[in-house]
Design a protein around this motif. Structure first.
Motif, PDB file in Angstrom:
ATOM      1  N   PHE A 204      10.097  -9.307  10.632  1.00  0.00           N
ATOM      2  CA  PHE A 204       9.180  -8.173  10.507  1.00  0.00           C
ATOM      3  C   PHE A 204       8.786  -7.999   9.044  1.00  0.00           C
ATOM      4  N   GLU A 205       7.755  -7.230   8.818  1.00  0.00           N
ATOM      5  CA  GLU A 205       7.346  -6.846   7.475  1.00  0.00           C
ATOM      6  C   GLU A 205       7.366  -5.335   7.396  1.00  0.00           C
ATOM      7  N   ALA A 206       7.769  -4.821   6.228  1.00  0.00           N
ATOM      8  CA  ALA A 206       7.903  -3.378   6.059  1.00  0.00           C
ATOM      9  C   ALA A 206       7.673  -3.018   4.596  1.00  0.00           C
ATOM     10  N   SER A 207       7.781  -1.736   4.316  1.00  0.00           N
ATOM     11  CA  SER A 207       7.729  -1.221   2.951  1.00  0.00           C
ATOM     12  C   SER A 207       9.082  -0.612   2.621  1.00  0.00           C
ATOM     13  N   TRP A 208       9.423  -0.621   1.328  1.00  0.00           N
ATOM     14  CA  TRP A 208      10.687  -0.025   0.904  1.00  0.00           C
ATOM     15  C   TRP A 208      10.527   0.637  -0.458  1.00  0.00           C
ATOM     16  N   THR A 209      11.375   1.612  -0.739  1.00  0.00           N
ATOM     17  CA  THR A 209      11.479   2.213  -2.059  1.00  0.00           C
ATOM     18  C   THR A 209      12.784   3.001  -2.140  1.00  0.00           C
ATOM     19  N   MET A 210      13.318   3.089  -3.337  1.00  0.00           N
ATOM     20  CA  MET A 210      14.462   3.962  -3.575  1.00  0.00           C
ATOM     21  C   MET A 210      13.916   5.358  -3.842  1.00  0.00           C
ATOM     22  N   MET A 211      14.435   6.337  -3.162  1.00  0.00           N
ATOM     23  CA  MET A 211      13.973   7.709  -3.303  1.00  0.00           C
ATOM     24  C   MET A 211      14.762   8.400  -4.425  1.00  0.00           C
ATOM     25  N   PRO A 212      14.228   9.465  -5.000  1.00  0.00           N
ATOM     26  CA  PRO A 212      14.926  10.165  -6.083  1.00  0.00           C
ATOM     27  C   PRO A 212      16.322  10.661  -5.699  1.00  0.00           C
ATOM     28  N   ASP A 213      16.548  10.923  -4.408  1.00  0.00           N
ATOM     29  CA  ASP A 213      17.864  11.413  -3.979  1.00  0.00           C
ATOM     30  C   ASP A 213      18.865  10.281  -3.723  1.00  0.00           C
ATOM     31  N   GLY A 214      18.477   9.021  -4.023  1.00  0.00           N
ATOM     32  CA  GLY A 214      19.395   7.885  -3.860  1.00  0.00           C
ATOM     33  C   GLY A 214      19.354   7.229  -2.498  1.00  0.00           C
ATOM     34  N   THR A 215      18.502   7.717  -1.592  1.00  0.00           N
ATOM     35  CA  THR A 215      18.357   7.067  -0.296  1.00  0.00           C
ATOM     36  C   THR A 215      17.356   5.924  -0.422  1.00  0.00           C
ATOM     37  N   LEU A 216      17.417   4.994   0.522  1.00  0.00           N
ATOM     38  CA  LEU A 216      16.489   3.866   0.560  1.00  0.00           C
ATOM     39  C   LEU A 216      15.531   4.092   1.714  1.00  0.00           C
TER      40      LEU A 216
ATOM     41  N   PRO B 183       0.838  -1.206   0.000  1.00  0.00           N
ATOM     42  CA  PRO B 183       0.000   0.000   0.000  1.00  0.00           C
ATOM     43  C   PRO B 183       0.875   1.260   0.000  1.00  0.00           C
ATOM     44  N   PRO B 184       0.518   2.265  -0.794  1.00  0.00           N
ATOM     45  CA  PRO B 184       1.336   3.480  -0.868  1.00  0.00           C
ATOM     46  C   PRO B 184       1.397   4.214   0.468  1.00  0.00           C
ATOM     47  N   LEU B 185       2.425   5.019   0.602  1.00  0.00           N
ATOM     48  CA  LEU B 185       2.565   5.851   1.801  1.00  0.00           C
ATOM     49  C   LEU B 185       1.470   6.913   1.817  1.00  0.00           C
ATOM     50  N   GLY B 186       1.321   7.576   2.941  1.00  0.00           N
ATOM     51  CA  GLY B 186       0.288   8.597   3.098  1.00  0.00           C
ATOM     52  C   GLY B 186       0.358   9.706   2.054  1.00  0.00           C
ATOM     53  N   ASP B 187       1.582   9.986   1.555  1.00  0.00           N
ATOM     54  CA  ASP B 187       1.731  11.037   0.556  1.00  0.00           C
ATOM     55  C   ASP B 187       1.586  10.500  -0.867  1.00  0.00           C
ATOM     56  N   GLY B 188       1.230   9.194  -0.989  1.00  0.00           N
ATOM     57  CA  GLY B 188       1.037   8.597  -2.306  1.00  0.00           C
ATOM     58  C   GLY B 188       2.264   7.921  -2.886  1.00  0.00           C
ATOM     59  N   THR B 189       3.398   8.002  -2.198  1.00  0.00           N
ATOM     60  CA  THR B 189       4.622   7.366  -2.689  1.00  0.00           C
ATOM     61  C   THR B 189       4.415   5.866  -2.832  1.00  0.00           C
ATOM     62  N   LYS B 190       4.765   5.326  -4.007  1.00  0.00           N
ATOM     63  CA  LYS B 190       4.641   3.896  -4.254  1.00  0.00           C
ATOM     64  C   LYS B 190       5.792   3.164  -3.567  1.00  0.00           C
ATOM     65  N   VAL B 191       5.469   2.044  -2.930  1.00  0.00           N
ATOM     66  CA  VAL B 191       6.465   1.255  -2.198  1.00  0.00           C
ATOM     67  C   VAL B 191       6.293  -0.230  -2.515  1.00  0.00           C
ATOM     68  N   LYS B 192       7.318  -0.988  -2.184  1.00  0.00           N
ATOM     69  CA  LYS B 192       7.330  -2.437  -2.358  1.00  0.00           C
ATOM     70  C   LYS B 192       7.380  -3.088  -0.980  1.00  0.00           C
ATOM     71  N   LYS B 193       7.128  -4.407  -0.947  1.00  0.00           N
ATOM     72  CA  LYS B 193       7.141  -5.147   0.318  1.00  0.00           C
ATOM     73  C   LYS B 193       8.544  -5.636   0.665  1.00  0.00           C
ATOM     74  N   LEU B 194       8.887  -5.512   1.934  1.00  0.00           N
ATOM     75  CA  LEU B 194      10.100  -6.088   2.504  1.00  0.00           C
ATOM     76  C   LEU B 194       9.648  -7.059   3.579  1.00  0.00           C
ATOM     77  N   LYS B 195      10.148  -8.281   3.514  1.00  0.00           N
ATOM     78  CA  LYS B 195       9.827  -9.257   4.549  1.00  0.00           C
ATOM     79  C   LYS B 195      11.135  -9.802   5.104  1.00  0.00           C
ATOM     80  N   ALA B 196      11.329  -9.616   6.393  1.00  0.00           N
ATOM     81  CA  ALA B 196      12.500 -10.167   7.087  1.00  0.00           C
ATOM     82  C   ALA B 196      12.021 -11.416   7.813  1.00  0.00           C
ATOM     83  N   THR B 197      12.530 -12.561   7.389  1.00  0.00           N
ATOM     84  CA  THR B 197      12.083 -13.841   7.935  1.00  0.00           C
ATOM     85  C   THR B 197      13.144 -14.396   8.879  1.00  0.00           C
ATOM     86  N   ALA B 198      12.742 -14.581  10.129  1.00  0.00           N
ATOM     87  CA  ALA B 198      13.641 -15.128  11.145  1.00  0.00           C
ATOM     88  C   ALA B 198      13.344 -16.616  11.326  1.00  0.00           C
TER      89      ALA B 198
END
Length: 110
Positions: free
Chosen positions: A56-68, A32-47
């Motif tokens: 844990f489960e999270a969202s991730w995306t590469m930002m235009p400035d090169g940060t993750l 699901p996109p972030l509150g500001d509409g930014t598109k994100v992908k799923k991150l799943k950390a499996t222990a």
């Protein structure tokens, strides 16, 4: 990606054996996109089953400035450390990913 190292302000005491056995999978599946509409992908950390509270489960995306952007992380299980935000990509190769945020460094390797 295997989580192979972590330090916070130079100390690595929070990094546990269960962290090293937790696999972080950055999928291409939409989350699901972030509150500001930014598109994100799923991150799943499996222990592993014997490592309660390390996955844990999270969202991730590469930002235009090169940060993750990561919506959350979990280190050290209960009483450990959890951070979220725009992580600086210190190193990125086919086999190694090093991220930094607020005095913490995360090392993942394939």
């Amino acid at each position: 990606w295997r989580f192979t190292g972590y330090n916070e302000n130079g100390a690595s005491y929070k990094f546990k054996d269960c962290d090293a056995r937790t696999v972080w999978h950055f999928s291409d599946e939409d989350a699901p996109p972030l509150g500001d509409g930014t598109k994100v992908k799923k991150l799943k950390a499996t222990a592993p089953d014997d490592c309660m509270h390390f996955g844990f489960e999270a969202s991730w995306t590469m930002m235009p400035d090169g940060t993750l952007f990561l919506s959350t992380t979990r280190i050290g299980g209960v009483g450990g450390s959890s951070k979220a935000g725009r992580f600086k990509v210190v190193e990125l190769t086919d086999d190694r990913l090093v991220l930094a945020l607020f005095g913490s460094e995360y090392v993942l390797e394939r």
